[in-house]
Design an enzyme around this catalytic site. Sequence first.
Site, PDB file in Angstrom:
ATOM      1  N   ARG A   1      36.887  39.557  46.848  1.00  0.00           N
ATOM      2  CA  ARG A   1      36.319  40.649  46.057  1.00  0.00           C
ATOM      3  C   ARG A   1      35.366  40.109  44.989  1.00  0.00           C
ATOM      4  NH1 ARG A   1      38.774  45.694  45.864  1.00  0.00           N
ATOM      5  NH2 ARG A   1      38.405  45.918  43.631  1.00  0.00           N
TER       6      ARG A   1
ATOM      7  N   ARG B   1      28.426  32.898  42.110  1.00  0.00           N
ATOM      8  CA  ARG B   1      26.960  32.755  42.073  1.00  0.00           C
ATOM      9  C   ARG B   1      26.543  31.460  41.399  1.00  0.00           C
ATOM     10  NH1 ARG B   1      27.432  38.016  39.407  1.00  0.00           N
ATOM     11  NH2 ARG B   1      27.550  39.648  40.996  1.00  0.00           N
TER      12      ARG B   1
ATOM     13  N   ARG C   1      51.832  46.885  44.361  1.00  0.00           N
ATOM     14  CA  ARG C   1      51.949  46.295  43.034  1.00  0.00           C
ATOM     15  C   ARG C   1      51.614  47.373  42.014  1.00  0.00           C
ATOM     16  NH1 ARG C   1      54.539  42.697  40.427  1.00  0.00           N
ATOM     17  NH2 ARG C   1      53.356  41.409  38.991  1.00  0.00           N
TER      18      ARG C   1
ATOM     19  N   ARG D   1      44.294  41.944  31.242  1.00  0.00           N
ATOM     20  CA  ARG D   1      42.987  42.268  30.646  1.00  0.00           C
ATOM     21  C   ARG D   1      43.134  43.311  29.550  1.00  0.00           C
ATOM     22  NH1 ARG D   1      40.448  44.405  36.445  1.00  0.00           N
ATOM     23  NH2 ARG D   1      42.068  45.913  36.904  1.00  0.00           N
TER      24      ARG D   1
ATOM     25  N   GLU E   1      46.581  45.753  30.049  1.00  0.00           N
ATOM     26  CA  GLU E   1      47.080  46.008  31.408  1.00  0.00           C
ATOM     27  C   GLU E   1      48.122  44.956  31.785  1.00  0.00           C
ATOM     28  OE1 GLU E   1      43.527  47.480  33.626  1.00  0.00           O
ATOM     29  OE2 GLU E   1      44.477  46.384  35.254  1.00  0.00           O
TER      30      GLU E   1
ATOM     31  N   TYR F   1      42.552  48.325  50.132  1.00  0.00           N
ATOM     32  CA  TYR F   1      42.191  48.032  48.742  1.00  0.00           C
ATOM     33  C   TYR F   1      40.830  48.660  48.474  1.00  0.00           C
ATOM     34  CZ  TYR F   1      42.233  44.823  44.626  1.00  0.00           C
ATOM     35  OH  TYR F   1      42.250  44.268  43.366  1.00  0.00           O
TER      36      TYR F   1
ATOM     37  N   ASP G   1      37.795  50.829  46.814  1.00  0.00           N
ATOM     38  CA  ASP G   1      37.213  51.302  45.562  1.00  0.00           C
ATOM     39  C   ASP G   1      36.806  52.766  45.749  1.00  0.00           C
ATOM     40  OD1 ASP G   1      37.583  49.155  43.877  1.00  0.00           O
ATOM     41  OD2 ASP G   1      35.753  48.146  44.493  1.00  0.00           O
TER      42      ASP G   1
HETATM   43  P1  FAD Z   1      45.075  58.091  44.201  1.00  0.00           P
HETATM   44  O1  FAD Z   1      44.113  58.152  43.091  1.00  0.00           O
HETATM   45  O2  FAD Z   1      46.261  57.179  44.091  1.00  0.00           O
HETATM   46  O3  FAD Z   1      45.584  59.567  44.491  1.00  0.00           O
HETATM   47  C1  FAD Z   1      46.726  59.847  45.246  1.00  0.00           C
HETATM   48  C2  FAD Z   1      47.390  61.057  44.593  1.00  0.00           C
HETATM   49  O4  FAD Z   1      48.459  61.492  45.437  1.00  0.00           O
HETATM   50  C3  FAD Z   1      47.997  60.715  43.245  1.00  0.00           C
HETATM   51  O5  FAD Z   1      47.518  61.634  42.274  1.00  0.00           O
HETATM   52  C4  FAD Z   1      49.486  60.862  43.466  1.00  0.00           C
HETATM   53  O6  FAD Z   1      50.193  61.327  42.328  1.00  0.00           O
HETATM   54  C5  FAD Z   1      49.530  61.880  44.601  1.00  0.00           C
HETATM   55  N1  FAD Z   1      50.762  61.827  45.399  1.00  0.00           N
HETATM   56  C6  FAD Z   1      51.301  60.735  46.006  1.00  0.00           C
HETATM   57  N2  FAD Z   1      52.444  61.058  46.623  1.00  0.00           N
HETATM   58  C7  FAD Z   1      52.626  62.388  46.412  1.00  0.00           C
HETATM   59  C8  FAD Z   1      53.653  63.291  46.786  1.00  0.00           C
HETATM   60  N3  FAD Z   1      54.739  62.904  47.467  1.00  0.00           N
HETATM   61  N4  FAD Z   1      53.542  64.595  46.417  1.00  0.00           N
HETATM   62  C9  FAD Z   1      52.470  65.003  45.686  1.00  0.00           C
HETATM   63  N5  FAD Z   1      51.490  64.182  45.286  1.00  0.00           N
HETATM   64  C10 FAD Z   1      51.565  62.883  45.645  1.00  0.00           C
HETATM   65  N6  FAD Z   1      37.475  51.796  41.959  1.00  0.00           N
HETATM   66  C11 FAD Z   1      36.149  51.625  41.707  1.00  0.00           C
HETATM   67  O7  FAD Z   1      35.312  52.064  42.494  1.00  0.00           O
HETATM   68  N7  FAD Z   1      35.744  51.028  40.550  1.00  0.00           N
HETATM   69  C12 FAD Z   1      36.619  50.535  39.616  1.00  0.00           C
HETATM   70  O8  FAD Z   1      36.207  50.002  38.577  1.00  0.00           O
HETATM   71  C13 FAD Z   1      38.022  50.681  39.881  1.00  0.00           C
HETATM   72  N8  FAD Z   1      38.933  50.218  39.004  1.00  0.00           N
HETATM   73  C14 FAD Z   1      40.265  50.371  39.280  1.00  0.00           C
HETATM   74  C15 FAD Z   1      41.199  49.900  38.337  1.00  0.00           C
HETATM   75  C16 FAD Z   1      42.561  50.051  38.589  1.00  0.00           C
HETATM   76  C17 FAD Z   1      43.557  49.518  37.588  1.00  0.00           C
HETATM   77  C18 FAD Z   1      43.014  50.689  39.784  1.00  0.00           C
HETATM   78  C19 FAD Z   1      44.485  50.847  40.056  1.00  0.00           C
HETATM   79  C20 FAD Z   1      42.098  51.166  40.701  1.00  0.00           C
HETATM   80  C21 FAD Z   1      40.718  51.008  40.473  1.00  0.00           C
HETATM   81  N9  FAD Z   1      39.756  51.493  41.365  1.00  0.00           N
HETATM   82  C22 FAD Z   1      38.411  51.337  41.095  1.00  0.00           C
HETATM   83  C23 FAD Z   1      40.157  52.124  42.643  1.00  0.00           C
HETATM   84  C24 FAD Z   1      40.240  53.648  42.548  1.00  0.00           C
HETATM   85  O9  FAD Z   1      41.180  54.018  41.563  1.00  0.00           O
HETATM   86  C25 FAD Z   1      40.700  54.181  43.907  1.00  0.00           C
HETATM   87  O10 FAD Z   1      39.853  53.756  44.931  1.00  0.00           O
HETATM   88  C26 FAD Z   1      40.793  55.710  43.989  1.00  0.00           C
HETATM   89  O11 FAD Z   1      41.140  56.307  42.770  1.00  0.00           O
HETATM   90  C27 FAD Z   1      41.834  56.054  45.041  1.00  0.00           C
HETATM   91  O12 FAD Z   1      41.865  57.442  45.275  1.00  0.00           O
HETATM   92  P2  FAD Z   1      42.987  58.011  46.270  1.00  0.00           P
HETATM   93  O13 FAD Z   1      42.770  59.469  46.384  1.00  0.00           O
HETATM   94  O14 FAD Z   1      43.015  57.197  47.497  1.00  0.00           O
HETATM   95  O15 FAD Z   1      44.385  57.674  45.562  1.00  0.00           O
HETATM   96  N1  UDP Z   2      40.718  37.457  39.474  1.00  0.00           N
HETATM   97  C1  UDP Z   2      40.986  36.262  38.835  1.00  0.00           C
HETATM   98  N2  UDP Z   2      40.589  36.112  37.536  1.00  0.00           N
HETATM   99  C2  UDP Z   2      39.950  37.082  36.858  1.00  0.00           C
HETATM  100  C3  UDP Z   2      39.685  38.300  37.513  1.00  0.00           C
HETATM  101  C4  UDP Z   2      40.078  38.459  38.825  1.00  0.00           C
HETATM  102  O1  UDP Z   2      41.594  35.371  39.405  1.00  0.00           O
HETATM  103  O2  UDP Z   2      39.620  36.866  35.671  1.00  0.00           O
HETATM  104  C5  UDP Z   2      41.171  37.603  40.885  1.00  0.00           C
HETATM  105  C6  UDP Z   2      42.577  38.224  40.950  1.00  0.00           C
HETATM  106  O3  UDP Z   2      43.246  37.666  42.050  1.00  0.00           O
HETATM  107  C7  UDP Z   2      42.276  39.683  41.186  1.00  0.00           C
HETATM  108  C8  UDP Z   2      41.080  39.569  42.150  1.00  0.00           C
HETATM  109  O4  UDP Z   2      40.327  38.474  41.600  1.00  0.00           O
HETATM  110  O5  UDP Z   2      43.379  40.353  41.758  1.00  0.00           O
HETATM  111  C9  UDP Z   2      40.210  40.793  42.273  1.00  0.00           C
HETATM  112  O6  UDP Z   2      39.689  41.130  41.003  1.00  0.00           O
HETATM  113  P1  UDP Z   2      39.179  42.622  40.694  1.00  0.00           P
HETATM  114  O7  UDP Z   2      38.495  42.600  39.377  1.00  0.00           O
HETATM  115  O8  UDP Z   2      38.422  43.108  41.871  1.00  0.00           O
HETATM  116  O9  UDP Z   2      40.562  43.388  40.578  1.00  0.00           O
HETATM  117  P2  UDP Z   2      40.878  44.938  40.263  1.00  0.00           P
HETATM  118  O10 UDP Z   2      39.795  45.418  39.322  1.00  0.00           O
HETATM  119  O11 UDP Z   2      40.891  45.634  41.576  1.00  0.00           O
HETATM  120  O12 UDP Z   2      42.209  44.877  39.613  1.00  0.00           O
END
Ligand code: FAD
Ligand code: UDP
Length: 368
Positions: A172, A176, A249, A280, A300, A347, A349
Site C-alpha cells: 500500500r 520513491r 483488526r 498515529r 489511534e 482492504y 479504500d
Molecule cells: P463500513 O463503513 O464498515 O459500513 C458497514 C456498515 O454495516 C457499518 O455501519 C456497520 O455498523 C453496519 N453493519 C454491520 N453489520 C451489521 C448488522 N448485523 N446489522 C446492521 N448493520 C450492520 N479510505 C480511503 O479512501 N481513504 C482514507 O484515508 C481511509 N482511511 C481509513 C482510516 C481508517 C482508520 C479506516 C478503518 C478505514 C479507512 N478508509 C479509508 C477505508 C474506508 O473507511 C472504507 O473503505 C469504507 O468506509 C468502507 O465502507 P463499507 O460500506 O464497506 O463498510
Molecule cells: N506502515 C508503517 N509505518 C507507517 C505507516 C504505515 O509501517 O508509518 C505500514 C503498516 O504496516 C500499515 C501499512 O503500512 O498497516 C499500510 O499503511 P496505510 O497508511 O495504508 O494504513 P491505513 O491508513 O489503512 O491504516
Amino acid sequence: MHQKPYDYLIVGSGLFGSVFAYKMHQAGKKCLIIEKRNHPGGNVHNQTIDGIITHQYGAHIFHTNDEKIWQFVNQFATFRPYRHQVKVSINEKLYSFPINLKTLLEWYQTDDETLALKTFNSQISPKRQYQNLEEMALAELGEDLYKHFIKGYTEKQWNKPCNALPISIFKRLPLRQDHNEFYFDDKFQGIPEGGYNVIIDQLLNGIDLKLNTDFFENKSHWENQAETIVYTGCIDQLFDYQFGKLDYRSLRFENETIAAKEFQPYSVINYPSADIAYTRIIEHKHFHPSNLPHTVITKEFPQDYNSNNEPYYPIIDNENKKRYAEYLGMAKEQNYILGGRLAEFKYYDMHQVIASALNQAEQILQKP
Ligand code: FAD
Ligand code: UDP
C-alpha cells in the site's frame, strides 16, 4: 404469493450500502436500510466535537484515479483540494513519509542527494518475489529503515510479527527516490467540505433507514421484508461462523480537545516506536479548517477485534482467504448480494467501495 414490501433490504449504511441504495432508489426500486450503529455512513461518519468536524473512525482522505468515481462523489459535495502529507515521529524528530528522497536526506543527515541515494541503494537488495512483509520491507528498504519506520508500526497495527504478514499490506505504501512527499499518487484527491455526512445524507435522501437495528437480532423478520438481501457486514457472521471465524483488526480512538489553535503542523503524524501504544495522531482542523481557538486531536490505538468493538481491517492472509472462499460459495448459493470491506473481505479504500457498489447495482439493473 404474498409480496414482500421492499425490493432490497440493505444491511449496513456504510458507503457500499448507501451507494447501492441510491442507485436502486433512482431506478425506482424500494429499499430499506438497517444499520446497527446510531448513525448512517459507517466508517466515513463525521462527528462534530467542540465545533470542529472530526473523522470519528480515523482520517479519511478521498483519492482516486477513476474519473467516473470522482464525478460521482462530486455530485454530492464540494471537494476542498487537499494533498495528504504524513510525517513519522522517531525520537521526537519528524521525517517525511512514505519514504522518499527527503526522508533519506533527513535520515542520513545530509544535503547531498547523490550520497543519500548511494547510501540507500547500498543497503537494499530488491527481489522479484517475497514470502512475507518482513522479507519485502527488509529487501526494499534495508535493515535500518525497516527497523525504524516499518517494524514497530506494523507489529502494533496487526499484532503479528512482520514475517507472518502478507506483502499486500506493505505494498500500500509507495517507495520513491524523488522529492514527491505526498501520501497518495492519485489524480483526484480531496476532502468534502462539511464532511462525508453531506454525501451520505444526499445518497440516503428518500430511502427508508432504521438505525440502532442489528440484522441478527431478528434475521428472519428482516429477510421477509425484501426480495433480495444486500449484506455489508462480516460474512462469517452471516453464516454463523460455520467455517470458522475470519480475522479482523480493530482500533480504539481517543479524542482530546486541546486549548491551542494548532497541536501539530500536519494532519497525521505516525509513531512507529513499539514503546508508544498508539500508531498515529490526527488533528482534524487540517481536514476541516476552523478559526476556533481550540483544536481536536485523535490518537489511534490498535486493538484485537472482539464482540465489543468494530472490525475495521480484514486480515487477508492465506488461511483467511481460504475460509472466505468457502463463505463466498455459500453466499452465492443463497443469492445474497455482498458488498464492501467486510462482506467482500478486501482492504478497500472509499473509491473502491463506491466502484464495487456502482458496478454491482449497474449489472443488476442491466439484466432484462
Ligand atoms: P463500513 O463503513 O464498515 O459500513 C458497514 C456498515 O454495516 C457499518 O455501519 C456497520 O455498523 C453496519 N453493519 C454491520 N453489520 C451489521 C448488522 N448485523 N446489522 C446492521 N448493520 C450492520 N479510505 C480511503 O479512501 N481513504 C482514507 O484515508 C481511509 N482511511 C481509513 C482510516 C481508517 C482508520 C479506516 C478503518 C478505514 C479507512 N478508509 C479509508 C477505508 C474506508 O473507511 C472504507 O473503505 C469504507 O468506509 C468502507 O465502507 P463499507 O460500506 O464497506 O463498510
Ligand atoms: N506502515 C508503517 N509505518 C507507517 C505507516 C504505515 O509501517 O508509518 C505500514 C503498516 O504496516 C500499515 C501499512 O503500512 O498497516 C499500510 O499503511 P496505510 O497508511 O495504508 O494504513 P491505513 O491508513 O489503512 O491504516
